[in-house]
Scaffold this active site. Structure first.
Site, mmCIF file in Angstrom:
data_model
loop_
_atom_site.group_PDB
_atom_site.id
_atom_site.type_symbol
_atom_site.label_atom_id
_atom_site.label_comp_id
_atom_site.label_asym_id
_atom_site.label_seq_id
_atom_site.Cartn_x
_atom_site.Cartn_y
_atom_site.Cartn_z
ATOM 1 C CB CYS A 130 6.938 0.067 8.079
ATOM 2 S SG CYS A 130 6.620 -1.633 7.584
ATOM 3 C CB CYS A 133 3.429 -1.319 7.028
ATOM 4 S SG CYS A 133 4.757 -2.027 7.981
ATOM 5 C CG ASP A 134 2.833 2.698 6.364
ATOM 6 O OD1 ASP A 134 1.924 1.934 6.731
ATOM 7 O OD2 ASP A 134 3.574 3.307 7.147
#
Ligand SMILES: Cc1cc2nc3c(=O)[nH]c(=O)nc-3n(C[C@H](O)[C@H](O)[C@H](O)COP(=O)(O)OP(=O)(O)OC[C@H]3O[C@@H](n4cnc5c(N)ncnc54)[C@H](O)[C@@H]3O)c2cc1C
Length: 303
Positions: A130, A133-134
């Protein structure tokens, strides 16, 4: 015994729950967590009514709407679905059985894995599925993005802004939309490695490198020193728990008709897990509504 058991708490499942509850059907919603894939979208600009909203916020609003109705929610993973004495039984990983007269399967999709050594062990320690997200965790570091489609190049575009260097590793030529290719192709901190497969991901506590093999010369192995590996090679339907019970297509998607009916009467499916071609929040939500109304009609006829 519930009228409807819904598996999955993404856009399709949450919409279905609101529709069945509004039809006064006793509804059980079983899912791993609220939000589904949509919660991971940094920005959503194509869900009508919101010109711009983050995926997390949109899904929080879906959840809020579900909670206005008497929907029973169980946070669990369904591991099997079958039929017993004229009703359906869903078993969860923690060993509980739930019974219902109809089922709506809305378990969506998950990122496809590379299945190479090191990938599972280093998940969350440099391996990510992701980028949205990261990405912020990789400021000033060297990273590899695996894949050459839209999601890979979107990840590369985001990472280019924070990482020191981004390697984009793909089996063949990039297949992403030309507008995305134009955005990244001339970046000074990007290296395109087309024609390579990932052999393993290295590292003790965290990712320290990625080993690649050239497809044109399999004897050539290349080791890139990277601290992050973003796997962006597509998604697979979460349909393992209905294999052998519902008819699936060659991609593992549940076959449905235009009323979201599956091959088993009384079982409906909606959203990304089905063979409906477009995988979008608005489509999943719409299909969730259709499946719920289908289940309602089915119960009316059965009574
Ligand atoms: C990074 C990213 C960005 C995106 N951006 C956009 C965008 O801008 N606009 C747009 O329209 N779409 C976007 N999408 C696509 C969109 O998110 C999906 O089409 C949509 O979420 C599909 O909804 P769904 O309910 O069918 O499945 P999902 O969202 O996949 O939800 C399924 C749910 O079921 C759960 N589940 C799975 N298996 C089980 C099981 N066995 N038991 C119980 N629960 C289970 C999952 O944990 C999940 O919560 C994006 C997707 C991603 C990954």
């Amino acid at each position: 015994m519930y009228d409807v058991l819904i598996v999955g708490m993404g856009p399709a499942g949450l919409t279905a729950a609101v529709y069945t509850a509004r039809k006064k059907l006793s509804t059980l919603l079983v899912g791993k967590q609220y939000g589904g894939q949509a919660a991971r979208a940094a920005e959503i600009e194509n869900y009508m009514g919101y010109q711009y909203i983050t995926g997390a916020e949109l899904m929080a609003r879906f959840e809020e709407q579900v909670k206005k109705y008497p929907v029973q929610v169980v946070q669990a993973e369904v591991v099997s679905l079958g039929r017993e004495d004229g009703h359906f039984v869903a078993r969860t990983r923690d060993g509980r059985d739930f019974r219902s007269r109809t089922v709506i399967v809305a378990a969506g999709k998950s990122p496809r894995r590379l299945n190479v050594p090191g990938e599972g062990r280093l998940l969350g320690r440099g391996v990510s599925y992701c980028a949205v997200c990261d990405t912020p965790l990789f400021g000033g570091l060297d990273v590899a993005v695996v894949g050459g489609g839209n999601s890979a190049l979107t990840a590369a575009y985001d990472l280019l802004k924070v990482a020191r260097h981004v390697y984009v590793v793909s089996l063949g030529e990039w297949t992403a939309d030309p507008v995305l290719v134009d955005k990244v192709k001339d970046a000074p901190n990007l290296t395109k490695l087309a024609g390579f497969e990932v052999v393993r991901i290295e590292g003790e506590e965290r990712v320290s490198g990625i080993a690649l093999r050239s497809l044109s010369d399999p004897r050539e192995e290349k080791l890139l020193g990277v601290q992050g590996v973003f796997v962006e090679i597509g998604t697979v339907p979460n349909s393992g728990f209905v294999e052998g019970f519902l008819e699936l297509n060659e991609k593992g998607e549940i076959k449905v008709d235009c009323e979201c009916r599956t091959s088993v009467p009384g079982v409906f499916a909606a959203g990304d897990i089905t063979d409906i071609p477009e995988k979008q929040v608005i489509v999943a939500a719409g299909e969730g509504a259709k499946a719920a109304l289908g289940a309602y009609r089915y119960l009316l006829m059965a009574r």
